[in-house]
Design an enzyme around this catalytic site. Structure first.
Site, PDB file in Angstrom:
ATOM      1  N   LYS A  94     127.547  35.853  49.296  1.00 54.43           N
ATOM      2  CA  LYS A  94     128.678  36.745  49.564  1.00 54.43           C
ATOM      3  C   LYS A  94     128.979  36.667  51.050  1.00 54.43           C
ATOM      4  O   LYS A  94     128.103  36.933  51.881  1.00 54.43           O
ATOM      5  CB  LYS A  94     128.335  38.173  49.156  1.00 54.43           C
ATOM      6  CG  LYS A  94     129.438  39.162  49.479  1.00 54.43           C
ATOM      7  CD  LYS A  94     129.137  40.548  48.968  1.00 54.43           C
ATOM      8  CE  LYS A  94     130.241  41.504  49.346  1.00 54.43           C
ATOM      9  NZ  LYS A  94     129.994  42.858  48.851  1.00 54.43           N
TER      10      LYS A  94
ATOM     11  N   LYS B 190     131.189  34.558  46.352  1.00 53.58           N
ATOM     12  CA  LYS B 190     132.276  35.491  46.633  1.00 53.58           C
ATOM     13  C   LYS B 190     132.699  35.390  48.090  1.00 53.58           C
ATOM     14  O   LYS B 190     131.823  35.427  48.953  1.00 53.58           O
ATOM     15  CB  LYS B 190     131.782  36.905  46.341  1.00 53.58           C
ATOM     16  CG  LYS B 190     132.767  37.989  46.638  1.00 53.58           C
ATOM     17  CD  LYS B 190     132.122  39.316  46.405  1.00 53.58           C
ATOM     18  CE  LYS B 190     133.029  40.394  46.898  1.00 53.58           C
ATOM     19  NZ  LYS B 190     132.458  41.692  46.784  1.00 53.58           N
TER      20      LYS B 190
ATOM     21  N   LYS C 158     130.162  43.762  58.676  1.00 53.47           N
ATOM     22  CA  LYS C 158     129.076  43.470  57.738  1.00 53.47           C
ATOM     23  C   LYS C 158     128.397  42.126  58.033  1.00 53.47           C
ATOM     24  O   LYS C 158     127.727  41.558  57.181  1.00 53.47           O
ATOM     25  CB  LYS C 158     129.617  43.529  56.310  1.00 53.47           C
ATOM     26  CG  LYS C 158     130.146  44.920  55.922  1.00 53.47           C
ATOM     27  CD  LYS C 158     130.413  45.051  54.420  1.00 53.47           C
ATOM     28  CE  LYS C 158     130.761  46.509  54.054  1.00 53.47           C
ATOM     29  NZ  LYS C 158     130.875  46.713  52.593  1.00 53.47           N
TER      30      LYS C 158
ATOM     31  N   SER D 124     139.958  40.663  45.885  1.00 58.58           N
ATOM     32  CA  SER D 124     141.215  41.406  45.986  1.00 58.58           C
ATOM     33  C   SER D 124     142.242  40.719  46.888  1.00 58.58           C
ATOM     34  O   SER D 124     143.410  40.572  46.510  1.00 58.58           O
ATOM     35  CB  SER D 124     140.929  42.825  46.469  1.00 58.58           C
ATOM     36  OG  SER D 124     140.247  42.818  47.706  1.00 58.58           O
TER      37      SER D 124
ATOM     38  N   GLU E 249     119.899  31.057  49.914  1.00 60.98           N
ATOM     39  CA  GLU E 249     120.105  32.311  49.182  1.00 60.98           C
ATOM     40  C   GLU E 249     119.928  32.084  47.679  1.00 60.98           C
ATOM     41  O   GLU E 249     119.342  32.913  46.983  1.00 60.98           O
ATOM     42  CB  GLU E 249     121.512  32.870  49.463  1.00 60.98           C
ATOM     43  CG  GLU E 249     121.706  33.459  50.850  1.00 60.98           C
ATOM     44  CD  GLU E 249     121.013  34.811  51.034  1.00 60.98           C
ATOM     45  OE1 GLU E 249     120.390  35.298  50.068  1.00 60.98           O
ATOM     46  OE2 GLU E 249     121.079  35.376  52.143  1.00 60.98           O
TER      47      GLU E 249
HETATM   48  C1  PBG Z   1     130.899  46.195  48.362  1.00 59.35           C
HETATM   49  C2  PBG Z   1     131.817  45.266  47.636  1.00 59.35           C
HETATM   50  C3  PBG Z   1     132.967  44.699  48.206  1.00 59.35           C
HETATM   51  C4  PBG Z   1     133.610  43.975  47.195  1.00 59.35           C
HETATM   52  C5  PBG Z   1     132.834  44.089  46.039  1.00 59.35           C
HETATM   53  N1  PBG Z   1     131.715  44.888  46.334  1.00 59.35           N
HETATM   54  C6  PBG Z   1     133.543  44.866  49.559  1.00 59.35           C
HETATM   55  C7  PBG Z   1     132.705  44.683  50.745  1.00 59.35           C
HETATM   56  O1  PBG Z   1     131.684  44.000  50.727  1.00 59.35           O
HETATM   57  O2  PBG Z   1     133.086  45.263  51.745  1.00 59.35           O
HETATM   58  C8  PBG Z   1     134.911  43.253  47.383  1.00 59.35           C
HETATM   59  C9  PBG Z   1     135.658  42.827  46.168  1.00 59.35           C
HETATM   60  C10 PBG Z   1     137.079  42.472  46.379  1.00 59.35           C
HETATM   61  O3  PBG Z   1     137.595  42.345  47.517  1.00 59.35           O
HETATM   62  O4  PBG Z   1     137.774  42.293  45.362  1.00 59.35           O
HETATM   63  N2  PBG Z   1     129.585  46.242  48.045  1.00 59.35           N
END
Ligand code: PBG
Length: 324
Positions: A194, A247, A216, A273, A232
Site C-alpha cells: 500500500k 493499492k 503516512k 477513489s 512486504e
Molecule cells: C485507511 C484506508 C485508506 C483507503 C483505504 N483504507 C486511506 C488512507 O490510507 O489514507 C483508501 C481507499 C481509496 O482511496 O479508495 N486505512
C-alpha cells in the site's frame, strides 16, 4: 508476409475466441461507506458515484448488487468525532455501529463475502493508522489494538479481515489473535503493498479520515519502490495472509504483475477513489466515454495480474455485464 496478426482480429467472433482476459462480476468487490443512523444516503462530492449509507440503505444496496451477480463487499465506517480517541477503543466496542451492521448484513445475506478494514484511522483522534506517541507512529503499540479490532470484526461476522494499516508484523499478530479466539476460518486479505499515494483524497473526504498532522510516509510505501513490495509480500505470505493486495491499482500495474508472478495466492488490486474520480471527472466534461474507459481500466488491471479488483465501479460494471 507469413505472419499477419490482423487475421485474428477480423471479426467479432474471432476476436472473442482469441480474447486472453475476461472479467466477471465475481472478480469485483464493491466498497461501502457506512454511517451511523437511519435513512442516510449522502453523496461523496469528490466521488459522485459513491454514497455514505446508513445500514437500512446498505441492505437495499446489497440486495440490488446481488441481483446483478455481485456478491463481494468491503465496508468502511465514517465515525463521528465524539467516538474517536488516542487508542481507537471504539473500534472494538461491542456497541460500534460498524460491527453491528456487519452482523445484520451477514444475517440478511449469508451468501455474500464481507471484507472489513483494520486500521486505527477511522477511530483515532490523531487520524493515523497506528498509535501516535510524541508525534510518531509506534508500530508495536499498534499491534494489540489491531488484534482486538480484528477479533471483534471476525466475531461480528466479517468473512475476511482487511488490514490496511501497513504496520510491520500485523498479519502474523492478527492471525494469532484470530486463531486464539477460535476464528480459524476467518481469512486475511492483507494490504501488502500500500503506497503513500495522492489518490486517496475522495476516500478521506468520504470518511473524514485524513491525518490530523503529518502524512503516512513512515508506514505506507514510497511510490518509487518496487523491490520493497517483494519484501512486504514475502513477509505477508510467511505471516499467513490468504490474499495479497496492491493499492492503488492503475499506477502500480508493475507491482501487481510482480506479485502475481512470485506468489500462488490470490492477488487483489484496489482501484482507489482518486483513480475512479479521474475517469468520472473526465466523463462529466465529455472528454471520455465513461463506459468504455471504465471497461478498459478494469480489464487492464485484471490483465496485469489482479484476480480480484476492489473498485467503486463494481456495481456499474456488473449492471453493464448483465445487460450485455
Ligand atoms: C485507511 C484506508 C485508506 C483507503 C483505504 N483504507 C486511506 C488512507 O490510507 O489514507 C483508501 C481507499 C481509496 O482511496 O479508495 N486505512
Amino acid at each position: 508476409m507469413i505472419r499477419r496478426p490482423r487475421r485474428n482480429r477480423q471479426s467479432s467472433s474471432i476476436r472473442s475466441m482469441v480474447k486472453e482476459t475476461r472479467l466477471h462480476p465475481s472478480n469485483l468487490v464493491q466498497p461501502i461507506f457506512l454511517v451511523d443512523g437511519n435513512g442516510v444516503r449522502s453523496q461523496v462530492e469528490s466521488l459522485p458515484i459513491a454514497y455514505r449509507l446508513s445500514i437500512d440503505e446498505v441492505l437495499k444496496e446489497i440486495k440490488s448488487c446481488i441481483k446483478l451477480g455481485l456478491y463481494n463487499f468491503i465496508m468502511f465506517p465514517a465515525v463521528d468525532e465524539k467516538y474517536k480517541d488516542k487508542d481507537a477503543t471504539y473500534s472494538y466496542n461491542p456497541d460500534n455501529f460498524y460491527l453491528k451492521a456487519a452482523t445484520t448484513i451477514k444475517k440478511a445475506f449469508p451468501q455474500i463475502t464481507l471484507i472489513s478494514d483494520v486500521a486505527m484511522d477511522p477511530y483515532s483522534s490523531d487520524g493515523h493508522d497506528g498509535y501516535v506517541k510524541n508525534g510518531e507512529i509506534v508500530n508495536d503499540l499498534t499491534l494489540p489494538i489491531l488484534q482486538k479490532m480484528a477479533i471483534a470484526q471476525a466475531r461480528a461476522g466479517f468473512d475476511i479481515i482487511g488490514p490496511s494499516d501497513m504496520m510491520d508484523g500485523r498479519v502474523f499478530s492478527i492471525r494469532k489473535a484470530l486463531d486464539g479466539a477460535n476464528c480459524i476460518d476467518t481469512s486475511i486479505m492483507s494490504y501488502t503493498a500500500k503506497y503513500a499515494s495522492a489518490f486517496y483524497g475522495p476516500f478521506r473526504d468520504a470518511l473524514d479520515s485524513a491525518p490530523k498532522g503529518g502524512d503516512k510516509k513512515t508506514y505506507q510505501m514510497d511510490p518509487a519502490n518496487k523491490r520493497e513490495a517483494l519484501l512486504e509480500a514475502q513477509l505477508d505470505f510467511e505471516e499467513g495472509a490468504d490474499f495479497m493486495m496492491v493499492k492503488p491499482a492503475l499506477h502500480y500495474m508493475d507491482v501487481i504483475h510482480l506479485l502475481k508472478e512470485h506468489y500462488d495466492i490470490p492477488i487483489a488490486a484496489y482501484h482507489v477513489s482518486g483513480e475512479c474520480a479521474m475517469l468520472l471527472a473526465a466523463a462529466q466534461n465529455g472528454w471520455l466515454n465513461l463506459n468504455k474507459s471504465m471497461d478498459e481500466t478494469l480489464l487492464s488491471i485484471h490483465r496485469a495480474g489482479a484476480d480480484i479488483i476492489i473498485t467503486y465501479f463494481a456495481k456499474m460494471w456488473a449492471e453493464k455485464y448483465q445487460n450485455g
